[in-house]
Each structure stands twice: as structure tokens, then as C-alpha cells.
Design a protein around this motif. Structure first.
Motif, short mmCIF file in Angstrom:
data_model
loop_
_atom_site.label_atom_id
_atom_site.label_comp_id
_atom_site.label_asym_id
_atom_site.label_seq_id
_atom_site.Cartn_x
_atom_site.Cartn_y
_atom_site.Cartn_z
N UNK A 1 -30.77 10.38 3.40
CA UNK A 1 -29.34 10.21 3.61
C UNK A 1 -28.62 10.12 2.28
N UNK A 2 -27.47 10.73 2.21
CA UNK A 2 -26.62 10.50 1.04
C UNK A 2 -25.17 10.73 1.42
N UNK A 3 -24.31 10.24 0.55
CA UNK A 3 -22.89 10.42 0.78
C UNK A 3 -22.40 11.68 0.11
N UNK A 4 -21.48 12.35 0.74
CA UNK A 4 -20.99 13.61 0.21
C UNK A 4 -20.43 13.44 -1.20
N UNK A 5 -19.81 12.28 -1.47
CA UNK A 5 -19.19 12.06 -2.77
C UNK A 5 -20.19 11.68 -3.86
N UNK A 6 -21.45 11.54 -3.51
CA UNK A 6 -22.43 11.44 -4.57
C UNK A 6 -23.35 10.24 -4.61
N UNK A 7 -23.02 9.15 -3.94
CA UNK A 7 -23.89 7.99 -3.99
C UNK A 7 -25.04 8.17 -3.00
N UNK A 8 -26.26 8.07 -3.46
CA UNK A 8 -27.39 8.19 -2.55
C UNK A 8 -27.67 6.84 -1.91
N UNK A 9 -28.16 6.89 -0.68
CA UNK A 9 -28.44 5.66 0.06
C UNK A 9 -29.81 5.75 0.67
N UNK A 10 -30.51 4.63 0.71
CA UNK A 10 -31.80 4.58 1.39
C UNK A 10 -31.56 4.58 2.90
N UNK A 11 -32.35 5.33 3.62
CA UNK A 11 -32.16 5.41 5.06
C UNK A 11 -32.85 4.23 5.74
#
Ligand SMILES: [Zn+2]
Length: 79
Positions: free
Chosen positions: A69-79
């Protein structure tokens, strides 16, 4: 702009998640900017957004995690 599909409402700028699945792996991109018709639900993506989204989904699927998962604007997130 009027929805040319149903002609019942104006297209609104929204942010939605887009999901891709490949060989049992799932990639999710959150907060993708697009326009949506509140009447019929039709969605439109700008060419630039669609191209970047495609790159992000390909990148996430290539990373090898079962769910990425990640955000379109660039911050990656753990799923
Ligand atoms: Zn519509």
C-alpha cells in the motif's frame, strides 16, 4: 463539468483508492485524484495521473509483498 455519461450531475474532484491484483498479490494506491459523477459513479483520471498510477501499481506488485500500500502523493505505508 457535466457528466457526459448520464447528464444528471456535475463531475466532482475526489480522491479514491485504486487496487490492482496480479498472481495473488494486491497493490493499493490511496488518495488518487480523479473526477467522479455523484449520480452514476463514472470516474475520470487525467492522463498524467493514470500514467503515474500505473507506474506505482507496477512498482508495488514488483516489490513482492502479498499486500502493498502507498499513498499517491508519495508516503509509503505498511499494510
Ligand atoms: Zn454521471
Amino acid at each position: 463539468m457535466r457528466c457526459e455519461r448520464c447528464d444528471q450531475a456535475d463531475r466532482l474532484p475526489v480522491r479514491r483508492a485504486k487496487v490492482a491484483e496480479k498472481q495473488g498479490r494486491v497493490a493499493v494506491v490511496l488518495g488518487v485524484p480523479m473526477e467522479e459523477c455523484p449520480a452514476c459513479g463514472e470516474r475520470w483520471l487525467d492522463w498524467d495521473v493514470a500514467r503515474r498510477l500505473d507506474d506505482l501499481l507496477t512498482e508495488l506488485l514488483a516489490a513482492g509483498a502479498e499486500v502493498a500500500t502507498r499513498h499517491f502523493d508519495g508516503t509509503s505505508e505498511a499494510a
